[in-house]
Design an enzyme around this catalytic site. Structure first.
Site, PDB file in Angstrom:
ATOM      1  N   ASP A   1      10.056 -38.347 -52.263  1.00  0.00           N
ATOM      2  CA  ASP A   1       8.781 -38.917 -51.842  1.00  0.00           C
ATOM      3  C   ASP A   1       8.296 -37.794 -50.799  1.00  0.00           C
ATOM      4  OD1 ASP A   1      10.490 -38.965 -49.606  1.00  0.00           O
ATOM      5  OD2 ASP A   1      10.040 -41.101 -49.254  1.00  0.00           O
TER       6      ASP A   1
ATOM      7  N   SER B   1      16.702 -40.956 -48.210  1.00  0.00           N
ATOM      8  CA  SER B   1      15.894 -39.827 -48.335  1.00  0.00           C
ATOM      9  C   SER B   1      16.394 -38.356 -48.184  1.00  0.00           C
ATOM     10  CB  SER B   1      14.655 -40.247 -47.254  1.00  0.00           C
ATOM     11  OG  SER B   1      13.676 -39.371 -47.472  1.00  0.00           O
TER      12      SER B   1
END
Length: 445
Positions: free
Chosen positions: A245, A102
């Site tokens: 995201d 991430s």
């Protein structure tokens, strides 16, 4: 029971460190593959990744694990996490895998798993896979070993799906946008999607080299984007993180807009258009009190959850909601996606900008945030929060904030840190509360 491998968002750690090694990835592939081998059909797993160097190593190790137990593997290369979730469902795969850490730097990596419905795995599925990782997993017979192939049209499929969320007939012509892809997974799909919608686009953070993902760029470091927006005279700046995201915005003045303000805008837009479901929005305990009071004034409830997008999504599914998110920029819009999607959320904001024709600084400032301070304290031992001195400091801070604000002290789910956050209308009170708790933590460490 405490999990050994899975954390709040899959398995994450230092690549080639004590946890995240090719050996572990191989075992995860075998354990997860066996867990999802059911029925008489030919089984398939889809694997995507971001742009960090170790992704190649983990991709091949996972592929070996899955094929060794009889699963076919489809590799889609660098692709946002929400794209992997979408493609897993659309391609009728039994399992989806995203290789990413991430917003972390390149040294870290991780393995996120999605079920055939495109949602992250349940605790029960993760527990079953954990148990099998350390066991001898039965291998497929020689004739039943899986095949691996790479497909080239995955990028176009995702772009088409994301654009379908944008109002039909609307365009971004004349809108000057600076896009920061964090040298990550969206470095190709995000610019292409915005260009196809007609944006006057300047792209930064779109030259990954395996080492520069999230390095002083993207949603966790928006200063460079802000400077570029001001220099270019752009209307808005969009910052994604390494696996795309998350979304953070910058208005035309170069001022950063966090996930709470974005959530407020998307929630109000959905409410006005009659698309908001469940009469409420889900957000974590980190979201600002200003957001809660703004939603309350709109007649919309706020359901708070523990930190982590999986908790937000679980609450949304339990209460029939279609809008939720985190202050950090995870925005979950279940009408379109099964997980957080920074590009998709950005398009919802851009649709409002186009429709209202007002500057981003006006459109994206829907409430005045309460003063909020977050500090991270490194920890070297577990159960530090049980220390009497720490508990006393927390109790004193909570007593001082009672009725005027709130305090949140929690261990990070991804790093060896304890996060201390306070908010209240009185900024001095906030600083005192955070300071005394952090001091007690450091003294007890």
């Amino acid at each position: 029971m405490r999990k050994r491998y899975f954390g709040t968002d899959g398995i994450r750690g230092l690549a080639n460190g004590t946890l995240l090694t090719p050996e572990l990835a191989l075992k995860v592939g075998q354990a997860a593959g066996r867990h999802f081998l059911n029925g008489g059909h030919r089984h398939r797993v889809l694997i995507g990744k971001d742009t960090r160097l170790s992704g190649y190593m983990l991709e091949q190790a996972l592929t070996a694990g899955f094929t060794s137990v009889g699963m076919d593997v489809v590799q889609v290369g660098p692709m946002p996490t929400p794209a992997v979730a979408l493609l897993t469902r659309e391609m009728r795969a039994d399992l989806g895998v995203m290789i990413s850490a991430s917003h972390n730097l390149y040294q870290d990596n991780g393995i996120k798993l999605f079920g055939p419905d495109g949602f992250k795995l349940s605790d029960a599925d993760e527990a079953a896979i954990e148990a099998a990782i350390d066991e001898a997993v039965p291998l497929a017979a020689s004739a039943a070993i899986g095949r691996a192939r790479r497909i080239d049209d995955a990028r176009g499929r995702y772009i088409h799906a994301v654009k379908a969320s944008f109002p039909e007939g609307a365009r971004l012509d004349g809108l000057r946008i600076v896009l920061d892809c964090a040298h990550g997974a969206a470095y190709r799909v995000a610019p292409e999607a915005l260009w196809e919608l007609g944006a006057d686009l300047t792209t930064i953070g779109a030259a990954p080299d395996g080492f520069n993902i999230n390095a002083e760029c993207g949603s966790t470091h928006p200063a460079g984007l802000a400077a570029k927006v001001r220099d270019a005279g752009a209307d808005i700046g969009i910052a994604l993180d390494g696996d795309a995201d998350r979304l953070i915005l910058v208005d035309e003045r170069g001022e950063v807009v966090d996930g709470d303000q974005i959530l407020a805008l998307i929630s109000r837009s959905a409410l006005v258009s009659g698309r908001l479901k469940g009469g409420a929005v889900a957000a974590t305990v980190m979201s600002n009190l200003g957001l809660e009071y703004f939603l309350e004034a709109q007649g919309v409830g706020l359901l708070r959850t523990p930190v982590g997008d999986r908790h937000v999504l679980a609450t949304m599914r339990a209460h029939g909601l279609n809008v939720g998110g985190e202050q950090s920029g995870h925005l979950i819009l279940t009408d379109y996606s099964t997980t957080g999607d920074g590009l998709l959320a950005a398009l919802q904001v851009l649709a409002v900008l186009v429709a209202e024709g007002r500057p981003a600084s006006e459109v994206l400032r829907l409430f005045q945030p309460y003063p909020q301070l977050l500090e991270n304290v490194p920890v070297s031992r577990e159960r530090l929060l049980d220390h009497p001195g720490v508990q006393a400091a927390i109790a004193d801070a909570e007593a001082e904030l009672a009725g005027r604000g709130r305090l949140l002290v929690r261990p990070s789910g991804t790093e060896p840190l304890i996060r201390v956050m306070a908010e209240a209308q009185d900024e001095g009170l906030v600083r005192r509360a955070v300071g005394q708790v952090c001091e007690a933590l450091r003294a007890a460490a």
